[in-house]
Scaffold this motif. Structure first.
Motif, PDB file in Angstrom:
ATOM      1  N   ALA A   1      -5.199  48.171  24.841  1.00 33.58           N
ATOM      2  CA  ALA A   1      -6.572  48.632  25.027  1.00 33.58           C
ATOM      3  C   ALA A   1      -7.088  48.337  26.428  1.00 33.58           C
ATOM      4  N   ALA A   2      -6.483  47.369  27.093  1.00 30.58           N
ATOM      5  CA  ALA A   2      -6.961  46.973  28.419  1.00 30.58           C
ATOM      6  C   ALA A   2      -6.465  47.878  29.540  1.00 30.58           C
ATOM      7  N   TRP A   3      -5.462  48.699  29.262  1.00 30.38           N
ATOM      8  CA  TRP A   3      -4.913  49.564  30.313  1.00 30.38           C
ATOM      9  C   TRP A   3      -5.780  50.813  30.460  1.00 30.38           C
TER      10      TRP A   3
ATOM     11  N   ASP B   1       3.413  35.607  30.749  1.00 31.05           N
ATOM     12  CA  ASP B   1       3.681  34.939  29.477  1.00 31.05           C
ATOM     13  C   ASP B   1       2.971  35.600  28.303  1.00 31.05           C
ATOM     14  N   THR B   2       2.016  36.474  28.569  1.00 31.27           N
ATOM     15  CA  THR B   2       1.338  37.236  27.516  1.00 31.27           C
ATOM     16  C   THR B   2       1.308  38.698  27.924  1.00 31.27           C
ATOM     17  N   LEU B   3       1.165  39.573  26.944  1.00 33.55           N
ATOM     18  CA  LEU B   3       1.086  41.001  27.252  1.00 33.55           C
ATOM     19  C   LEU B   3      -0.221  41.337  27.961  1.00 33.55           C
ATOM     20  N   THR B   4      -1.280  40.632  27.636  1.00 32.49           N
ATOM     21  CA  THR B   4      -2.553  40.855  28.322  1.00 32.49           C
ATOM     22  C   THR B   4      -2.419  40.557  29.810  1.00 32.49           C
ATOM     23  N   ASP B   5      -1.763  39.451  30.132  1.00 29.23           N
ATOM     24  CA  ASP B   5      -1.522  39.137  31.539  1.00 29.23           C
ATOM     25  C   ASP B   5      -0.576  40.154  32.177  1.00 29.23           C
ATOM     26  N   ALA B   6       0.382  40.647  31.407  1.00 30.78           N
ATOM     27  CA  ALA B   6       1.307  41.652  31.930  1.00 30.78           C
ATOM     28  C   ALA B   6       0.565  42.919  32.337  1.00 30.78           C
ATOM     29  N   VAL B   7      -0.396  43.329  31.525  1.00 33.42           N
ATOM     30  CA  VAL B   7      -1.186  44.519  31.862  1.00 33.42           C
ATOM     31  C   VAL B   7      -2.002  44.277  33.128  1.00 33.42           C
ATOM     32  N   ALA B   8      -2.580  43.102  33.258  1.00 34.53           N
ATOM     33  CA  ALA B   8      -3.334  42.783  34.473  1.00 34.53           C
ATOM     34  C   ALA B   8      -2.434  42.842  35.703  1.00 34.53           C
ATOM     35  N   LEU B   9      -1.236  42.299  35.588  1.00 30.50           N
ATOM     36  CA  LEU B   9      -0.282  42.354  36.699  1.00 30.50           C
ATOM     37  C   LEU B   9       0.161  43.792  36.974  1.00 30.50           C
ATOM     38  N   ALA B  10       0.334  44.576  35.921  1.00 25.24           N
ATOM     39  CA  ALA B  10       0.720  45.974  36.102  1.00 25.24           C
ATOM     40  C   ALA B  10      -0.343  46.737  36.883  1.00 25.24           C
ATOM     41  N   GLY B  11      -1.600  46.452  36.605  1.00 24.60           N
ATOM     42  CA  GLY B  11      -2.676  47.093  37.353  1.00 24.60           C
ATOM     43  C   GLY B  11      -2.631  46.750  38.824  1.00 24.60           C
TER      44      GLY B  11
ATOM     45  N   VAL C   1       4.449  51.805  36.154  1.00 24.92           N
ATOM     46  CA  VAL C   1       4.832  50.416  35.930  1.00 24.92           C
ATOM     47  C   VAL C   1       5.384  50.318  34.516  1.00 24.92           C
ATOM     48  N   LEU C   2       6.499  49.634  34.372  1.00 24.74           N
ATOM     49  CA  LEU C   2       7.102  49.415  33.061  1.00 24.74           C
ATOM     50  C   LEU C   2       6.920  47.949  32.682  1.00 24.74           C
ATOM     51  N   ILE C   3       6.443  47.716  31.475  1.00 28.25           N
ATOM     52  CA  ILE C   3       6.366  46.357  30.945  1.00 28.25           C
ATOM     53  C   ILE C   3       7.475  46.194  29.917  1.00 28.25           C
ATOM     54  N   GLY C   4       8.369  45.249  30.178  1.00 28.66           N
ATOM     55  CA  GLY C   4       9.477  44.990  29.273  1.00 28.66           C
ATOM     56  C   GLY C   4       9.886  43.541  29.318  1.00 28.66           C
ATOM     57  N   ASP C   5      10.896  43.211  28.526  1.00 32.25           N
ATOM     58  CA  ASP C   5      11.285  41.812  28.372  1.00 32.25           C
ATOM     59  C   ASP C   5      12.675  41.514  28.910  1.00 32.25           C
ATOM     60  N   SER C   6      13.267  42.442  29.672  1.00 28.01           N
ATOM     61  CA  SER C   6      14.619  42.215  30.175  1.00 28.01           C
ATOM     62  C   SER C   6      14.747  42.648  31.625  1.00 28.01           C
ATOM     63  N   VAL C   7      15.745  42.092  32.293  1.00 28.11           N
ATOM     64  CA  VAL C   7      16.028  42.499  33.668  1.00 28.11           C
ATOM     65  C   VAL C   7      16.453  43.964  33.691  1.00 28.11           C
ATOM     66  N   ASP C   8      17.084  44.436  32.619  1.00 28.96           N
ATOM     67  CA  ASP C   8      17.458  45.845  32.534  1.00 28.96           C
ATOM     68  C   ASP C   8      16.234  46.750  32.584  1.00 28.96           C
ATOM     69  N   ASP C   9      15.114  46.314  32.009  1.00 26.56           N
ATOM     70  CA  ASP C   9      13.872  47.088  32.113  1.00 26.56           C
ATOM     71  C   ASP C   9      13.454  47.219  33.570  1.00 26.56           C
TER      72      ASP C   9
END
Length: 221
Positions: free
Chosen positions: A98-100, A203-213, A162-170
């Motif tokens: 919802a934050a994106w 460490d959280t998806l919310t922080d990941a979205v902020a970083l993606a922005g 921007v891709l949010i994922g959990d692996s180096v392959d992402d």
């Protein structure tokens, strides 16, 4: 200048879906079928990589050819399906989505015909402009080619992604299309491995979205 179409691509397994424990348990079922050792959750996070056949070969201490991997992959997925109803979304998945402010899509290396109804069951379908899973019969390969096809169907330029994922392959997949990645520590990969990759890590998806922005905003500076 800010990109015309900032777009976020989500990974599914280990990112939006909190299925790490089930994946490790299912992996151990596959290993046990050939007399292999069991791996702990932490061991899996340190050693897991794509192509998954290479990971299996390392743990089993023997070569895993296409035929052997197809059998192990089938055993893994049978066990995974049996436990799937125990899995929930990551704790802040809905808040993060919802934050994106821009468009979002979902790209998974899980089978497409199973991914789509599962995403619908969680009530997430409307969030995504497109949902793509694996359309092959055997999984385990790298993500870059699938991401290229996914963006082509969307008509989105890789430089706006921007891709949010959990692996180096992402992250490797994102770089292959000229995009950027933010890596999430709550999934299949040991956090130290993610941080060593040099990509932004959250460490959280919310922080990941902020970083993606921030990543997409800085792309054209």
């Amino acid at each position: 200048m800010t990109p015309a179409r900032p777009h976020l691509v989500w990974d599914w397994n280990g990112t939006l879906l909190n299925d790490l424990s089930l994946v490790v348990a299912s992996t151990n079922v596959a290993f046990a079928s050939v007399g292999g050792p069991a791996v702990t959750l932490d061991e899996h996070r340190v050693r897991f990589r794509r192509p998954i056949a290479d990971y299996y070969a390392e743990v089993l201490g023997q070569a895993v050819d296409d035929e052997s991997f197809a059998r192990l992959d089938r055993i893994f997925h049978d066990a995974y399906r049996n436990g799937l109803t125990t899995c929930e979304l990551a704790a802040d998945a809905r808040t993060a989505m919802a934050a994106w402010p821009g468009s979002q899509s979902l790209l998974s290396m899980w089978f497409h015909e199973e991914l789509v109804p599962t995403v619908h069951t969680f009530g997430l379908t409307s969030h995504f402009t497109r949902v793509d899973g694996l359309r092959a019969t055997v999984g385990g390969d790298r993500k870059a080619e699938s991401l290229q096809a996914h963006l082509a169907e969307l008509g989105v330029d890789g430089g706006d992604v921007v891709l949010i994922g959990d692996s180096v392959d992402d992250a490797d997949a994102a770089l292959a299309v000229g995009g950027r990645a933010v890596l999430y520590t709550g999934g299949f990969t040991d956090p130290a491995r993610l941080r060593a990759s040099g990509h932004p890590v959250a460490d959280t998806l919310t922080d990941a979205v902020a970083l993606a922005g921030r990543e997409i905003s800085s792309a054209d500076r």
